[in-house]
Design a protein around this motif. Structure first.
Motif, PDB file in Angstrom:
ATOM      1  N   PHE A  57       2.145  15.599 -12.799  1.00  0.00           N
ATOM      2  CA  PHE A  57       1.077  16.480 -13.276  1.00  0.00           C
ATOM      3  C   PHE A  57       1.432  17.944 -13.003  1.00  0.00           C
ATOM      4  CE2 PHE A  57      -2.527  19.025 -11.740  1.00  0.00           C
ATOM      5  CZ  PHE A  57      -3.224  19.188 -12.924  1.00  0.00           C
ATOM      6  N   LEU A  58       1.870  18.239 -11.786  1.00  0.00           N
ATOM      7  CA  LEU A  58       2.235  19.619 -11.424  1.00  0.00           C
ATOM      8  C   LEU A  58       3.419  20.108 -12.256  1.00  0.00           C
ATOM      9  CD1 LEU A  58       1.843  19.379  -7.542  1.00  0.00           C
ATOM     10  CD2 LEU A  58       0.288  20.487  -9.161  1.00  0.00           C
ATOM     11  N   TYR A  59       4.366  19.213 -12.492  1.00  0.00           N
ATOM     12  CA  TYR A  59       5.531  19.562 -13.318  1.00  0.00           C
ATOM     13  C   TYR A  59       5.091  19.901 -14.748  1.00  0.00           C
ATOM     14  CZ  TYR A  59       9.701  18.834 -16.198  1.00  0.00           C
ATOM     15  OH  TYR A  59      10.708  18.980 -17.104  1.00  0.00           O
ATOM     16  N   SER A  60       4.218  19.078 -15.300  1.00  0.00           N
ATOM     17  CA  SER A  60       3.732  19.305 -16.662  1.00  0.00           C
ATOM     18  C   SER A  60       2.956  20.609 -16.746  1.00  0.00           C
ATOM     19  CB  SER A  60       2.842  18.132 -17.107  1.00  0.00           C
ATOM     20  OG  SER A  60       3.539  16.920 -17.076  1.00  0.00           O
ATOM     21  N   LEU A  61       2.125  20.861 -15.756  1.00  0.00           N
ATOM     22  CA  LEU A  61       1.343  22.105 -15.739  1.00  0.00           C
ATOM     23  C   LEU A  61       2.260  23.313 -15.632  1.00  0.00           C
ATOM     24  CD1 LEU A  61      -1.461  23.402 -15.695  1.00  0.00           C
ATOM     25  CD2 LEU A  61      -1.478  23.122 -13.199  1.00  0.00           C
ATOM     26  N   PHE A  62       3.275  23.225 -14.773  1.00  0.00           N
ATOM     27  CA  PHE A  62       4.239  24.315 -14.616  1.00  0.00           C
ATOM     28  C   PHE A  62       4.962  24.587 -15.931  1.00  0.00           C
ATOM     29  CE2 PHE A  62       8.700  25.507 -13.815  1.00  0.00           C
ATOM     30  CZ  PHE A  62       8.504  26.739 -13.203  1.00  0.00           C
ATOM     31  N   SER A 106       8.113  11.725 -22.448  1.00  0.00           N
ATOM     32  CA  SER A 106       8.734  10.963 -21.359  1.00  0.00           C
ATOM     33  C   SER A 106       7.882  11.008 -20.107  1.00  0.00           C
ATOM     34  CB  SER A 106      10.139  11.511 -21.058  1.00  0.00           C
ATOM     35  OG  SER A 106      10.985  11.370 -22.173  1.00  0.00           O
ATOM     36  N   VAL A 107       7.304  12.167 -19.823  1.00  0.00           N
ATOM     37  CA  VAL A 107       6.415  12.287 -18.667  1.00  0.00           C
ATOM     38  C   VAL A 107       5.176  11.420 -18.867  1.00  0.00           C
ATOM     39  CG1 VAL A 107       4.978  13.873 -17.320  1.00  0.00           C
ATOM     40  CG2 VAL A 107       7.257  14.584 -18.053  1.00  0.00           C
ATOM     41  N   PHE A 108       4.650  11.400 -20.086  1.00  0.00           N
ATOM     42  CA  PHE A 108       3.504  10.537 -20.400  1.00  0.00           C
ATOM     43  C   PHE A 108       3.835   9.068 -20.149  1.00  0.00           C
ATOM     44  CE2 PHE A 108       1.984   7.712 -23.863  1.00  0.00           C
ATOM     45  CZ  PHE A 108       0.658   7.579 -23.463  1.00  0.00           C
ATOM     46  N   ILE A 109       4.993   8.631 -20.636  1.00  0.00           N
ATOM     47  CA  ILE A 109       5.409   7.230 -20.461  1.00  0.00           C
ATOM     48  C   ILE A 109       5.599   6.909 -18.987  1.00  0.00           C
ATOM     49  CG2 ILE A 109       7.270   5.572 -20.861  1.00  0.00           C
ATOM     50  CD1 ILE A 109       5.495   5.926 -23.267  1.00  0.00           C
ATOM     51  N   LEU A 110       6.322   7.751 -18.271  1.00  0.00           N
ATOM     52  CA  LEU A 110       6.583   7.508 -16.852  1.00  0.00           C
ATOM     53  C   LEU A 110       5.279   7.496 -16.053  1.00  0.00           C
ATOM     54  CD1 LEU A 110       8.536   7.085 -14.530  1.00  0.00           C
ATOM     55  CD2 LEU A 110       8.868   9.580 -14.431  1.00  0.00           C
ATOM     56  N   GLY A 111       4.408   8.481 -16.315  1.00  0.00           N
ATOM     57  CA  GLY A 111       3.122   8.535 -15.621  1.00  0.00           C
ATOM     58  C   GLY A 111       2.269   7.318 -15.896  1.00  0.00           C
ATOM     59  N   SER A 112       2.293   6.837 -17.150  1.00  0.00           N
ATOM     60  CA  SER A 112       1.500   5.662 -17.522  1.00  0.00           C
ATOM     61  C   SER A 112       2.024   4.403 -16.839  1.00  0.00           C
ATOM     62  CB  SER A 112       1.505   5.482 -19.042  1.00  0.00           C
ATOM     63  OG  SER A 112       0.924   6.599 -19.684  1.00  0.00           O
ATOM     64  N   ASN A 150       0.825  -1.201   0.000  1.00  0.00           N
ATOM     65  CA  ASN A 150       0.000   0.000   0.000  1.00  0.00           C
ATOM     66  C   ASN A 150       0.860   1.253   0.000  1.00  0.00           C
ATOM     67  OD1 ASN A 150      -2.407  -1.391  -0.033  1.00  0.00           O
ATOM     68  ND2 ASN A 150      -2.598  -1.452   2.189  1.00  0.00           N
ATOM     69  N   SER A 151       1.965   1.210   0.742  1.00  0.00           N
ATOM     70  CA  SER A 151       2.878   2.344   0.801  1.00  0.00           C
ATOM     71  C   SER A 151       3.498   2.610  -0.568  1.00  0.00           C
ATOM     72  CB  SER A 151       3.974   2.078   1.841  1.00  0.00           C
ATOM     73  OG  SER A 151       4.913   3.116   1.844  1.00  0.00           O
ATOM     74  N   LEU A 152       3.878   1.535  -1.276  1.00  0.00           N
ATOM     75  CA  LEU A 152       4.463   1.672  -2.602  1.00  0.00           C
ATOM     76  C   LEU A 152       3.451   2.232  -3.590  1.00  0.00           C
ATOM     77  CD1 LEU A 152       7.011   1.190  -4.275  1.00  0.00           C
ATOM     78  CD2 LEU A 152       6.197  -1.137  -4.744  1.00  0.00           C
ATOM     79  N   THR A 153       2.198   1.786  -3.473  1.00  0.00           N
ATOM     80  CA  THR A 153       1.133   2.299  -4.338  1.00  0.00           C
ATOM     81  C   THR A 153       0.926   3.795  -4.111  1.00  0.00           C
ATOM     82  OG1 THR A 153      -0.003   0.162  -4.383  1.00  0.00           O
ATOM     83  CG2 THR A 153      -1.314   2.103  -4.916  1.00  0.00           C
ATOM     84  N   LYS A 154       0.901   4.209  -2.845  1.00  0.00           N
ATOM     85  CA  LYS A 154       0.733   5.632  -2.528  1.00  0.00           C
ATOM     86  C   LYS A 154       1.886   6.462  -3.091  1.00  0.00           C
ATOM     87  CE  LYS A 154      -2.030   5.068   1.682  1.00  0.00           C
ATOM     88  NZ  LYS A 154      -2.069   5.239   3.149  1.00  0.00           N
ATOM     89  N   GLN A 155       3.105   5.912  -3.006  1.00  0.00           N
ATOM     90  CA  GLN A 155       4.260   6.619  -3.550  1.00  0.00           C
ATOM     91  C   GLN A 155       4.120   6.821  -5.054  1.00  0.00           C
ATOM     92  OE1 GLN A 155       7.902   4.632  -2.452  1.00  0.00           O
ATOM     93  NE2 GLN A 155       7.474   4.754  -0.247  1.00  0.00           N
ATOM     94  N   ARG A 156       3.645   5.792  -5.732  1.00  0.00           N
ATOM     95  CA  ARG A 156       3.458   5.899  -7.182  1.00  0.00           C
ATOM     96  C   ARG A 156       2.402   6.938  -7.525  1.00  0.00           C
ATOM     97  NH1 ARG A 156       3.606  -0.673  -7.741  1.00  0.00           N
ATOM     98  NH2 ARG A 156       5.867  -0.883  -8.124  1.00  0.00           N
ATOM     99  N   ILE A 157       1.320   6.947  -6.771  1.00  0.00           N
ATOM    100  CA  ILE A 157       0.262   7.934  -6.998  1.00  0.00           C
ATOM    101  C   ILE A 157       0.790   9.344  -6.736  1.00  0.00           C
ATOM    102  CG2 ILE A 157      -1.975   8.769  -6.180  1.00  0.00           C
ATOM    103  CD1 ILE A 157      -2.698   5.816  -5.631  1.00  0.00           C
ATOM    104  N   ASN A 158       1.568   9.495  -5.681  1.00  0.00           N
ATOM    105  CA  ASN A 158       2.146  10.810  -5.360  1.00  0.00           C
ATOM    106  C   ASN A 158       3.070  11.297  -6.476  1.00  0.00           C
ATOM    107  OD1 ASN A 158       0.830  10.971  -2.904  1.00  0.00           O
ATOM    108  ND2 ASN A 158       2.520  10.068  -1.750  1.00  0.00           N
ATOM    109  N   ILE A 159       3.828  10.379  -7.071  1.00  0.00           N
ATOM    110  CA  ILE A 159       4.715  10.761  -8.176  1.00  0.00           C
ATOM    111  C   ILE A 159       3.897  11.190  -9.389  1.00  0.00           C
ATOM    112  CG2 ILE A 159       6.491   9.953  -9.777  1.00  0.00           C
ATOM    113  CD1 ILE A 159       7.480   8.071  -7.574  1.00  0.00           C
TER     114      ILE A 159
END
Length: 448
Positions: free
Chosen positions: A17-22, A43-49, A3-12
């Motif tokens: 998202f914030l980086y892309s918006l900025f 690259s952000v799309f691939i990493l996020g996916s 669960n902790s690893l899943t939360k970390q992935r969601i946080n990233i």
């Protein structure tokens, strides 16, 4: 730990998202195309996916996510890899656009998909098993479907596609179109209901006659060259089946995608008639996807010149819920949608004479045209939230959610290439038919 690893992935994903918006905000909307900038957004799309699919831990890959994201890649990023190559203009049928919007568009697409992912992983209240335990009767809806099928054939509904694809006239009889939409809605509901019943009771025998009618219509439409409606049928059925009965692995999903591409290409060759030299070119099938990519560039240019439409270009999908309402209100369907607006805008800016063809739209262009970047973030988040909700509720055998899930699955391929309100009519009509099913079942029970 998991669960902790899943939360970390969601946080990233949120950080991406914030980086892309900025990056989107600080970068000029129009600037000379830079390949490094495009690679950054991709690259952000691939990493996020990758993080998203790791976070949700899929067992079944035949779902809305997998198909939607694959098409999203083709529409949002794929053509730009060929920038500067001889083939690049062919991907857009040589229709011009301002290349200064390419980088901004790529970041906007990345913001859109990350917003979807965030909506998709947003926690909902715990989904309870459905309280509906009974079998839902499909006799009435099956009878209506069969009747509509014969009326549709009698009115020559299937022949209108032959005339469209072979350019021998364009039969757009409004009644035939409405009957076809009704048949599609009844098909979704019958598929969902019969598989729902089978899941509720292993001893339930699926009714064969409505499925025979659906299969005949499926083959008939393929024969005359229609790929859209048959794809709706197969996506909805396999989506429900894999959700309720047998998950489809990543490997099998890849095989199905390959078979689907080959199958649709064969249909394209068949409907090409004497123009087989063009239709048999595999690249032409890719153009069906890539032609929609330029719409984001064109939408940005349109907004810079004329401003936002503030939802006007989204109205047609909503007005379509009530048959002929747009005609009654005097709304011209040929000018109201984002596809029509962007196509007209393109033709006004070209100096050579060309046959007028619709150039389509895409989901990001459609939203941006109305409400800009904020709209893209909001609507893509809400889409992710709704897909999350109705997928989970459908898996718990909530009947109405399963019907909505069928419609959602049916547009998983074309959803990226159309307006955001496009599925509205089908969802409402299908829910009304599902309600009719339940009421008919109650009446039958009272008589026993």
């Amino acid at each position: 730990m998991k669960n902790s690893l899943t939360k970390q992935r969601i946080n990233i994903i949120v950080i991406l998202f914030l980086y892309s918006l900025f990056w989107f905000i600080i970068t000029p909307r129009k600037h000379m195309f830079e390949l490094s900038d495009f690679y950054g957004s991709f690259s952000v799309f691939i990493l996020g996916s990758l993080l998203y699919f790791k976070a949700v831990k899929k067992n079944n890959y035949f779902d809305f996510d997998t198909i939607f994201v694959c098409v999203y890649f083709l529409v949002g990023y794929f053509p730009t890899f060929f920038y500067g190559a001889a083939i690049y203009p062919y991907l857009f049928l040589h229709f011009p656009f301002d290349e200064a919007y390419i980088n901004s568009s790529s970041w906007l697409f990345t913001i859109g998909i990350l917003s979807y992912y965030i909506g998709r992983v947003t926690k909902l209240s715990p989904v309870q098993d459905s309280a509906d335990n009974g079998i839902i009767n499909t006799e009435l809806s099956s009878l209506i479907l069969i009747s509509l099928f014969f009326v549709y054939i009698f009115l020559g509904g299937h022949h209108r596609y032959e005339s469209i694809y072979l350019n021998s006239g364009n039969n757009t009889n409004g009644v035939v179109v409405q009957i076809e939409i009704l048949i599609t809605a009844f098909t979704f509901v019958i598929m969902a209901t019969e598989l729902y019943n089978k899941k509720r009771s292993k001893s339930y025998k699926i009714k064969k006659i409505p499925f025979v009618i659906i299969a005949i219509l499926f083959l008939l439409l393929l024969y005359v060259g229609n790929r859209t409606v048959p794809s709706y049928f197969i996506l909805a059925f396999l989506g429900i089946y894999s959700l309720l009965f047998r998950s489809i692995s990543f490997t099998r999903m890849c095989v199905l995608i390959l078979l689907g591409i080959v199958g649709m290409w064969i249909v394209g060759v068949h409907r090409g008639g004497n123009d087989i030299a063009v239709q048999s070119n595999m690249a032409m099938y890719a153009v069906d996807m890539t032609i929609n990519t330029r719409n984001t560039y064109v939408a940005m240019e349109y907004v810079d010149q004329y401003g936002f439409t503030y939802g006007k270009t989204m109205l047609y999908g909503i007005l379509g819920i009530i048959p002929f309402l747009s005609s009654f209100l005097g709304v011209d369907k040929d000018t109201i949608g984002s596809a029509e607006v962007l196509t007209d805008f393109t033709y006004k800016n070209i100096t050579v004479d060309r046959d007028y063809i619709g150039l389509g739209t895409n989901i990001i262009a459609d939203i941006y045209l109305s409400f800009g970047t904020i709209g893209v973030i909001f609507f893509m988040f809400v889409i992710g939230l709704l897909v999350n909700k109705y997928t989970k509720c459908a898996a718990k055998l909530n009947y109405y959610s399963l019907v909505i899930f069928a419609v959602i699955m049916s547009v998983s391929v074309f959803g990226v290439r159309t307006g955001v309100t496009h599925p509205s009519r089908m969802i409402v009509w299908a829910l009304l038919i599902a309600y009719l099913n339940k009421q008919y079942t109650l009446v039958k029970c009272r008589k026993k």
